[in-house]
Design a protein around this motif. Structure first.
Motif, PDB file in Angstrom:
ATOM      1  N   ARG A 187       0.816  -1.221   0.000  1.00 26.49           N
ATOM      2  CA  ARG A 187       0.000   0.000   0.000  1.00 26.49           C
ATOM      3  C   ARG A 187       0.849   1.271   0.000  1.00 26.49           C
ATOM      4  O   ARG A 187       0.309   2.370  -0.171  1.00 26.49           O
ATOM      5  CB  ARG A 187      -0.947   0.011   1.198  1.00 26.49           C
TER       6      ARG A 187
ATOM      7  N   PRO B  21       2.658   4.259  -1.321  1.00 24.18           N
ATOM      8  CA  PRO B  21       2.511   4.866  -2.651  1.00 24.18           C
ATOM      9  C   PRO B  21       3.715   4.622  -3.556  1.00 24.18           C
ATOM     10  O   PRO B  21       3.556   4.382  -4.748  1.00 24.18           O
ATOM     11  CB  PRO B  21       2.355   6.364  -2.353  1.00 24.18           C
TER      12      PRO B  21
ATOM     13  N   HIS C  65       2.528   2.158  -6.628  1.00 23.56           N
ATOM     14  CA  HIS C  65       2.447   2.883  -7.904  1.00 23.56           C
ATOM     15  C   HIS C  65       2.896   2.013  -9.076  1.00 23.56           C
ATOM     16  O   HIS C  65       2.390   2.139 -10.181  1.00 23.56           O
ATOM     17  CB  HIS C  65       3.301   4.151  -7.837  1.00 23.56           C
TER      18      HIS C  65
END
Length: 168
Positions: free
Chosen positions: A27, A29, A33
């Motif tokens: 999770r 970022p 991503h």
């Protein structure tokens, strides 16, 4: 699943207690991503021993810092393995990704008898591409609009492969 020892990392079987931490890393970022959309509970399913898949927790200094997965193609005439590795962003840039990839590659090539490994990853993830290339993976090509990103948009993926003789 055996314990695998790299220069710095240890790859060990994933336990039920690891799944929450692995989901937490996915999770982040800076990690998420680059991955296709990761559904809640997906880590539990993937790391719980799905047939044909293998999964390791990556430890450094007794800390869980990421995960490594592989899938083995069982058809005799196409036998190979695909891999995937992710690390907690706080541990990026320390050579641990290459150590993990090299350790997993040795296991799959020498212990499990594969002659070829592959990885497909987001084409824009230059850092990861360089990590795999340091271990000996070579670009095969671009797969256009191959995976859906967390934002729902289709993105290109780079296909890399490693033959046993290329391992560095």
């Amino acid at each position: 699943m055996p314990l695998l020892y790299g220069t710095t990392v240890t790859l060990r079987p994933v336990t039920a207690e690891d799944v929450g931490r692995l989901e937490e890393i996915l999770r982040q970022p800076e990690v998420g991503h680059w991955l296709p959309h990761y559904e809640p509970g997906q880590a539990q399913r993937e790391f719980a021993g799905t047939p044909g898949f293998g999964a390791f927790a990556i430890d450094v200094q007794a800390q869980l810092i990421g995960g490594a997965q592989y899938y083995e193609e069982p058809a005799r005439d196409y036998r190979h393995a695909t891999i995937d590795v992710f690390l907690d962003y706080a541990w990026h840039g320390k050579g641990l990704g290459a150590d993990t990839v090299r350790t997993l590659a040795r296991h799959l090539l020498y212990d499990k008898g594969h002659h070829r490994l592959s990885i497909s990853l987001n084409a824009g993830n230059d850092k990861a591409v360089r990590t795999y290339q340091r271990v000996g993976f070579r670009p095969v090509g671009l797969m256009r609009q191959c995976e859906r990103g967390p934002d729902g948009e289709w993105r290109d993926a780079m296909l890399l492969e490693l033959l046993k003789r290329d391992l560095q």
